[in-house]
Design a protein around this motif. Structure first.
Motif, PDB file in Angstrom:
ATOM      1  N   GLN A   1      11.044   0.695  -4.837  1.00  0.00           N
ATOM      2  CA  GLN A   1      11.127  -0.602  -4.002  1.00  0.00           C
ATOM      3  C   GLN A   1       9.697  -1.251  -4.586  1.00  0.00           C
ATOM      4  N   TYR A   2       8.595  -0.529  -4.603  1.00  0.00           N
ATOM      5  CA  TYR A   2       7.400  -1.134  -4.870  1.00  0.00           C
ATOM      6  C   TYR A   2       6.645  -1.217  -6.193  1.00  0.00           C
ATOM      7  N   PHE A   3       7.352  -0.455  -7.107  1.00  0.00           N
ATOM      8  CA  PHE A   3       7.146  -0.384  -8.514  1.00  0.00           C
ATOM      9  C   PHE A   3       7.881  -0.614  -9.566  1.00  0.00           C
ATOM     10  N   GLY A   4       9.271  -0.767  -9.056  1.00  0.00           N
ATOM     11  CA  GLY A   4      10.253  -0.985  -9.932  1.00  0.00           C
ATOM     12  C   GLY A   4      10.762  -0.041 -10.847  1.00  0.00           C
ATOM     13  N   VAL A   5      10.283   1.193 -10.577  1.00  0.00           N
ATOM     14  CA  VAL A   5      10.662   2.456 -11.317  1.00  0.00           C
ATOM     15  C   VAL A   5      10.727   3.473 -10.412  1.00  0.00           C
ATOM     16  N   SER A   6      11.606   4.439 -11.053  1.00  0.00           N
ATOM     17  CA  SER A   6      12.012   5.615 -10.216  1.00  0.00           C
ATOM     18  C   SER A   6      10.682   6.655 -10.126  1.00  0.00           C
ATOM     19  N   LEU A   7      10.583   7.497  -9.339  1.00  0.00           N
ATOM     20  CA  LEU A   7       9.720   8.412  -9.418  1.00  0.00           C
ATOM     21  C   LEU A   7       9.503   9.118 -10.535  1.00  0.00           C
ATOM     22  N   ASP A   8      10.429   9.700 -11.334  1.00  0.00           N
ATOM     23  CA  ASP A   8      10.423  10.483 -12.461  1.00  0.00           C
ATOM     24  C   ASP A   8       9.783   9.665 -13.585  1.00  0.00           C
ATOM     25  N   ARG A   9       9.593   8.324 -13.527  1.00  0.00           N
ATOM     26  CA  ARG A   9       9.195   7.580 -14.466  1.00  0.00           C
ATOM     27  C   ARG A   9       7.465   7.249 -14.340  1.00  0.00           C
ATOM     28  N   ILE A  10       6.891   7.823 -13.210  1.00  0.00           N
ATOM     29  CA  ILE A  10       5.560   7.891 -12.680  1.00  0.00           C
ATOM     30  C   ILE A  10       4.963   9.056 -13.666  1.00  0.00           C
ATOM     31  N   LYS A  11       3.983   8.546 -14.390  1.00  0.00           N
ATOM     32  CA  LYS A  11       3.557   9.814 -15.216  1.00  0.00           C
ATOM     33  C   LYS A  11       2.081  10.185 -14.463  1.00  0.00           C
ATOM     34  N   ASN A  12       1.374   9.445 -14.048  1.00  0.00           N
ATOM     35  CA  ASN A  12       0.008   9.823 -13.555  1.00  0.00           C
ATOM     36  C   ASN A  12      -0.160   9.317 -12.223  1.00  0.00           C
ATOM     37  N   ILE A  13      -1.152  10.004 -11.467  1.00  0.00           N
ATOM     38  CA  ILE A  13      -1.787   9.301 -10.359  1.00  0.00           C
ATOM     39  C   ILE A  13      -3.190   9.235 -10.517  1.00  0.00           C
ATOM     40  N   VAL A  14      -3.842   8.191 -10.207  1.00  0.00           N
ATOM     41  CA  VAL A  14      -5.368   8.246 -10.439  1.00  0.00           C
ATOM     42  C   VAL A  14      -5.999   8.355  -8.936  1.00  0.00           C
ATOM     43  N   VAL A  15      -7.225   9.078  -8.785  1.00  0.00           N
ATOM     44  CA  VAL A  15      -7.842   9.379  -7.610  1.00  0.00           C
ATOM     45  C   VAL A  15      -9.077   8.338  -7.637  1.00  0.00           C
ATOM     46  N   THR A  16      -9.371   7.435  -6.794  1.00  0.00           N
ATOM     47  CA  THR A  16     -10.494   6.689  -6.859  1.00  0.00           C
ATOM     48  C   THR A  16     -11.243   6.988  -5.381  1.00  0.00           C
ATOM     49  N   SER A  17     -12.438   6.930  -5.499  1.00  0.00           N
ATOM     50  CA  SER A  17     -13.344   7.129  -4.155  1.00  0.00           C
ATOM     51  C   SER A  17     -14.125   5.882  -3.926  1.00  0.00           C
ATOM     52  N   LYS A  18     -14.271   5.730  -2.531  1.00  0.00           N
ATOM     53  CA  LYS A  18     -15.494   4.674  -2.152  1.00  0.00           C
ATOM     54  C   LYS A  18     -16.028   5.246  -1.091  1.00  0.00           C
ATOM     55  N   ILE A  19     -17.279   5.124  -1.083  1.00  0.00           N
ATOM     56  CA  ILE A  19     -18.172   5.647  -0.036  1.00  0.00           C
ATOM     57  C   ILE A  19     -19.216   4.701   0.137  1.00  0.00           C
ATOM     58  N   ARG A  20     -19.403   4.686   1.470  1.00  0.00           N
ATOM     59  CA  ARG A  20     -20.442   3.610   2.048  1.00  0.00           C
ATOM     60  C   ARG A  20     -21.350   4.182   3.029  1.00  0.00           C
ATOM     61  N   LEU A  21     -22.546   4.090   2.901  1.00  0.00           N
ATOM     62  CA  LEU A  21     -23.575   4.802   3.881  1.00  0.00           C
ATOM     63  C   LEU A  21     -24.177   3.344   4.732  1.00  0.00           C
TER      64      LEU A  21
END
Length: 388
Positions: free
Chosen positions: A56-76
């Protein structure tokens, strides 16, 4: 944050707000102006099995997704950090219906004084649909695009530089329409409220209606770095376990490369060398003491301006150095040239020296320094070396 507003989602999916799980029987609450705190990732897991969501959101099936990227946001909430520090934390293969440990490096916020009212943390999971960031896996997974947040000028400069590079990297390799996180693990720590305590903060996420978020009454436990929900492993959910620690001392050693530390060492060395001189006279020791007092007062000004230290600890570091200098220069075991049994070596008047050094006249200095030594020893025994 209870859900990710980027997508219309089912109430049983999304992410929870941070759920507190005590790590000890009597956890300390963070007190502004009294404590330091640090924040680490204890564990992080990704789990996805709902193929419909990705279609629905990326137009491809789950098995076509190869990587996930972890990003961080930190604010003090400090003046020196005018925006959230962004980092690209990790790149991991995504395996459908298999829990993937994200293997994050633990430190998000190094040991910082609780002088701010709020700390905001977010770990976002982005989809790298075209597998573009795999070209930079070596850089990303060795933390070249991430730095834990600290408050020294050097650390803040590095954080800002890396944040800019991380943002440009995401923009260059992931299309703008796909830069919305599939899950966002975020939390606001309101230090002013007095309810932020040492222990674990668990944030749970899911995109699968067949593996919904746990009920509010569910019992959460952290065992050996893994999450248990009602006694069972949370192996069909995504989650992040943050560990928050509290300390009362940063220790002088942590400031070893600062100007104030060098100035204190200079004063102590001068006092030590003069105190070991068997030919020193009263006059030479008076002159040395005047120089030592001047160096100590210069160090005090520099130490008071160090944003990484609480004022209370800065005072104790300064007082302990003053006492060390006095002991080294005027030790009772050291005799001056020409001193006799009838005439003791010259030592400064206690009231006058305290006034010159800016030490309160009514302060029980021995007790204050004994208490501080206990705090320092606790920090050395319990605070991980990587967060100092």
């Amino acid at each position: 944050m209870s859900s990710n507003p980027a997508y219309p989602i089912n109430p049983v999916t999304g992410t929870t707000t941070p759920i507190y799980v005590p790590a000890s029987a009597s956890p300390k609450a963070v007190e502004i102006g009294k404590h330091y705190f640090w924040l680490q990732v204890k564990a992080a897991q990704a789990y996805f099995s709902d193929d419909g969501f990705f279609k629905q959101y990326f137009g491809v099936s789950l098995d076509r997704i190869k990587n996930i990227v972890v990003t961080s946001k930190i604010r003090l909430d400090v003046p020196a950090l005018d925006d959230a520090a962004l980092g690209v934390k990790h790149l991991r293969d995504l395996r459908p219906s298999v829990p993937v440990q994200l293997g994050l490096s633990p430190n998000l916020i190094k040991l910082v004084p609780a002088t701010m009212t709020q700390a905001d943390v977010s770990l976002d999971l982005l989809v790298d649909k075209e597998n573009q960031l795999a070209k930079l896996a070596g850089l990303i997974n060795t933390d070249s695009l991430f730095a834990p947040l600290a408050l020294s000028p050097g650390a803040l400069a590095v954080a800002k530089t890396i944040s800019s590079l991380a943002q440009k990297t995401i923009q260059a390799f992931i299309p703008a329409a796909e830069q919305k996180p599939i899950l966002q693990f975020s939390g606001t720590f309101n230090l002013a409220g007095g309810d932020v305590r040492e222990g674990y903060y668990v944030i749970i996420g899911t995109r699968d209606t067949s593996a919904p978020l746990p009920a509010p009454a569910a019992k959460l436990e952290v065992q050996d770095g893994s999450l248990l929900i009602d006694g069972r492993p949370a192996d069909r959910l995504s989650y992040v376990i943050l560990e928050l620690g509290v300390a009362e001392a940063r220790t002088r050693d942590a400031g070893a490369n600062t100007p104030w530390h060098r100035k204190l060492r200079e004063a102590e060395d001068e006092a030590r060398h003069a105190g070991q001189d068997p030919f020193a006279t009263d006059e030479s020791r008076r002159q040395t003491w005047d120089r030592v007092v001047g160096l100590l007062r210069e160090a005090r000004v520099l130490l008071a301006a160090d944003a990484e230290y609480l004022p209370g600890e800065a005072d104790k570091i300064y007082w302990s150095s003053c006492e060390l200098c006095k002991t080294a220069l005027f030790s009772t075991g050291t005799k001056l040239a020409g001193a006799t049994r009838e005439r003791e070596p010259w030592t400064p008047d206690e009231a006058q020296s305290r006034a010159a050094l800016g030490i309160p006249a009514d302060l029980d200095l021995d007790r204050a320094l004994d208490d501080y030594l206990d705090q320092v020893n606790w920090t050395r025994a319990h605070v991980p070396a990587g967060v100092l």
